[in-house]
Enzyme design. Structure first.
Site, mmCIF file in Angstrom:
data_model
loop_
_atom_site.group_PDB
_atom_site.id
_atom_site.type_symbol
_atom_site.label_atom_id
_atom_site.label_comp_id
_atom_site.label_asym_id
_atom_site.label_seq_id
_atom_site.Cartn_x
_atom_site.Cartn_y
_atom_site.Cartn_z
ATOM 1 C CE LYS A 98 0.294 -6.972 3.825
ATOM 2 N NZ LYS A 98 0.290 -5.843 4.073
ATOM 3 N NE ARG A 139 -5.622 -6.969 3.461
ATOM 4 C CZ ARG A 139 -4.982 -6.359 4.176
ATOM 5 N NH1 ARG A 139 -4.318 -4.952 4.325
ATOM 6 N NH2 ARG A 139 -3.942 -6.304 2.185
ATOM 7 N NE ARG A 168 3.324 2.756 0.960
ATOM 8 C CZ ARG A 168 2.491 1.480 1.682
ATOM 9 N NH1 ARG A 168 3.034 0.148 1.035
ATOM 10 N NH2 ARG A 168 1.769 1.077 2.116
ATOM 11 N NE ARG A 192 -1.449 2.321 -0.093
ATOM 12 C CZ ARG A 192 -1.083 1.495 0.283
ATOM 13 N NH1 ARG A 192 -0.538 0.276 -0.339
ATOM 14 N NH2 ARG A 192 -1.848 0.399 1.728
ATOM 15 N NE ARG A 222 -3.302 0.981 5.481
ATOM 16 C CZ ARG A 222 -2.187 1.369 5.367
ATOM 17 N NH1 ARG A 222 -1.609 2.672 5.225
ATOM 18 N NH2 ARG A 222 -1.028 0.127 4.551
HETATM 19 P P1 AP5 Z 1 5.450 -2.182 1.584
HETATM 20 O O1 AP5 Z 1 6.387 -3.483 0.692
HETATM 21 O O2 AP5 Z 1 4.982 -1.743 0.339
HETATM 22 O O3 AP5 Z 1 4.651 -2.851 2.644
HETATM 23 P P2 AP5 Z 1 3.493 -4.103 2.637
HETATM 24 O O4 AP5 Z 1 3.699 -4.554 4.164
HETATM 25 O O5 AP5 Z 1 2.940 -4.122 1.512
HETATM 26 O O6 AP5 Z 1 2.193 -2.349 2.640
HETATM 27 P P3 AP5 Z 1 0.544 -1.838 2.266
HETATM 28 O O7 AP5 Z 1 0.850 -1.214 3.233
HETATM 29 O O8 AP5 Z 1 0.804 -2.313 1.254
HETATM 30 O O9 AP5 Z 1 0.150 -3.097 2.975
HETATM 31 P P4 AP5 Z 1 -1.164 -3.246 3.431
HETATM 32 O O10 AP5 Z 1 -1.395 -4.274 3.654
HETATM 33 O O11 AP5 Z 1 -2.189 -2.175 4.423
HETATM 34 O O12 AP5 Z 1 -2.257 -2.407 2.487
HETATM 35 P P5 AP5 Z 1 -2.970 -3.039 1.352
HETATM 36 O O13 AP5 Z 1 -2.605 -2.071 -0.137
HETATM 37 O O14 AP5 Z 1 -2.801 -4.205 0.519
HETATM 38 O O15 AP5 Z 1 6.377 -1.227 2.151
HETATM 39 C C1 AP5 Z 1 5.880 -0.111 2.808
HETATM 40 C C2 AP5 Z 1 7.485 0.684 2.987
HETATM 41 O O16 AP5 Z 1 8.417 -0.146 3.267
HETATM 42 C C3 AP5 Z 1 8.463 0.798 1.245
HETATM 43 O O17 AP5 Z 1 7.932 2.449 1.092
HETATM 44 C C4 AP5 Z 1 9.335 -0.071 0.581
HETATM 45 O O18 AP5 Z 1 9.895 0.577 0.009
HETATM 46 C C5 AP5 Z 1 9.466 -0.130 3.024
HETATM 47 N N1 AP5 Z 1 10.102 -1.346 3.255
HETATM 48 C C6 AP5 Z 1 9.826 -2.327 2.270
HETATM 49 N N2 AP5 Z 1 10.547 -3.390 3.039
HETATM 50 C C7 AP5 Z 1 11.676 -2.733 3.852
HETATM 51 C C8 AP5 Z 1 12.801 -3.064 4.351
HETATM 52 N N3 AP5 Z 1 12.986 -4.756 5.069
HETATM 53 N N4 AP5 Z 1 13.671 -2.121 5.049
HETATM 54 C C9 AP5 Z 1 13.512 -1.183 5.363
HETATM 55 N N5 AP5 Z 1 12.364 -0.662 3.831
HETATM 56 C C10 AP5 Z 1 11.610 -1.360 4.254
HETATM 57 O O19 AP5 Z 1 -4.540 -2.270 1.465
HETATM 58 C C11 AP5 Z 1 -4.631 -1.535 1.099
HETATM 59 C C12 AP5 Z 1 -7.044 -1.407 1.550
HETATM 60 O O20 AP5 Z 1 -7.030 -2.557 1.007
HETATM 61 C C13 AP5 Z 1 -6.575 -1.974 3.639
HETATM 62 O O21 AP5 Z 1 -6.928 -1.239 3.607
HETATM 63 C C14 AP5 Z 1 -8.356 -2.497 2.743
HETATM 64 O O22 AP5 Z 1 -9.731 -1.545 3.026
HETATM 65 C C15 AP5 Z 1 -8.147 -3.028 1.790
HETATM 66 N N6 AP5 Z 1 -7.702 -5.016 1.288
HETATM 67 C C16 AP5 Z 1 -6.384 -4.842 0.444
HETATM 68 N N7 AP5 Z 1 -6.555 -6.396 0.728
HETATM 69 C C17 AP5 Z 1 -8.098 -7.380 1.441
HETATM 70 C C18 AP5 Z 1 -9.161 -7.945 2.260
HETATM 71 N N8 AP5 Z 1 -8.042 -9.175 2.263
HETATM 72 N N9 AP5 Z 1 -9.200 -8.134 2.742
HETATM 73 C C19 AP5 Z 1 -10.371 -6.406 3.015
HETATM 74 N N10 AP5 Z 1 -9.475 -6.007 2.773
HETATM 75 C C20 AP5 Z 1 -8.617 -5.775 1.446
#
Ligand code: AP5
Length: 208
Positions: free
Chosen positions: A14, A86, A120, A155, A166
């Site tokens: 994402k 979410r 990552r 991370r 997660r």
């Molecule tokens: P990346 O693009 O970083 O993936 P992502 O989907 O953004 O993953 P996240 O782990 O950031 O999502 P998340 O939803 O768990 O975390 P968030 O920070 O939002 O890609 C991942 C890896 O793969 C990278 O190394 C990248 O280079 C690689 N990659 C990408 N695309 C690729 C491809 N096509 N091919 C190969 N490699 C690839 O949330 C963290 C925490 O915040 C949550 O756990 C929760 O506690 C809180 N939180 C955030 N939002 C909310 C909400 N709305 N409600 C409640 N709690 C929330």
């Protein structure tokens, strides 16, 4: 300007796709995970409140995140939401105040995600925050950010135990949004297993 949601499990890409899409269509990238990490780094009252949830892989309470997002989107003609909504409750709160144009669901199976999260690495400079992957998108120099030369680190919530939590949280709380947005006719699935550039082409096609 379009109002887009990127949906999908942790590690599906994402953030990567939001970065590419926002650079291309020139709208702000709103990542609720980044907002929460910044609040923790700045040691704000919100940051202190959400720290235990983030550390355990649970979701931050709806009431907190909804207020943060309402404030972030106020007055914006377009944006890409990465990580919000979410829960169905969050989605309903958003529907009450905004008309979303498209929801792009980036679909990637769990075995691919486990590998992506374990590989990552992120820049430790909060002002940079560049994201790398040791397998698919490595830095030019080991442990070093290409953009600002700061040190790369894993991370905290990518450790295997928290990453699994997660994924479980996603399945229970967030996956129901696929049907929620399908029923509204807004959902466009894309294959997240392809290389990043190919996924970006599919995402662009999905919003047109
Ligand atoms: P990346 O693009 O970083 O993936 P992502 O989907 O953004 O993953 P996240 O782990 O950031 O999502 P998340 O939803 O768990 O975390 P968030 O920070 O939002 O890609 C991942 C890896 O793969 C990278 O190394 C990248 O280079 C690689 N990659 C990408 N695309 C690729 C491809 N096509 N091919 C190969 N490699 C690839 O949330 C963290 C925490 O915040 C949550 O756990 C929760 O506690 C809180 N939180 C955030 N939002 C909310 C909400 N709305 N409600 C409640 N709690 C929330």
């Amino acid at each position: 300007m379009p109002k887009i949601i990127l949906l999908g499990p942790p590690g599906t890409g994402k953030g990567t796709q939001a970065g590419l899409l926002c650079a291309s269509i020139k709208v702000p990238h709103l990542c609720t995970g980044d907002m929460m990490r910044k609040a923790m780094a700045d040691d704000t009252p919100t940051g202190r409140l959400v720290k235990p949830c983030m550390a355990s892989g649970a979701l931050v309470p709806d009431s907190i995140i909804i207020e943060v997002v309402k404030e972030a989107i106020r007055g914006l003609p377009g944006y890409v939401l990465d990580g919000f909504p979410r829960t169905v409750f969050q989605a309903e709160a958003l529907s009450a105040i905004e008309s979303i144009d498209r929801v792009v669901s980036i679909e990637t199976p769990p075995e691919v995600i486990v590998e992506r999260l374990s590989n990552r690495r992120i820049c430790s400079n909060p002002a940079c925050g560049a994201v790398y992957n040791l397998a698919s998108n490595p830095p030019k120099i080991a442990f070093t950010c290409d953009k600002c030369s700061d040190v790369l680190k894993a991370r905290a919530d990518d450790n295997p135990e928290i990453a699994l939590r997660r994924q479980q949280t996603y399945l229970k709380e967030t996956a129901p949004l696929i049907d929620f947005y399908k029923a509204k006719g807004l959902l466009r699935p894309v294959d997240g297993t392809k290389p990043m550039e190919e996924v970006a082409i599919s995402v662009m096609a999905a919003i047109c």
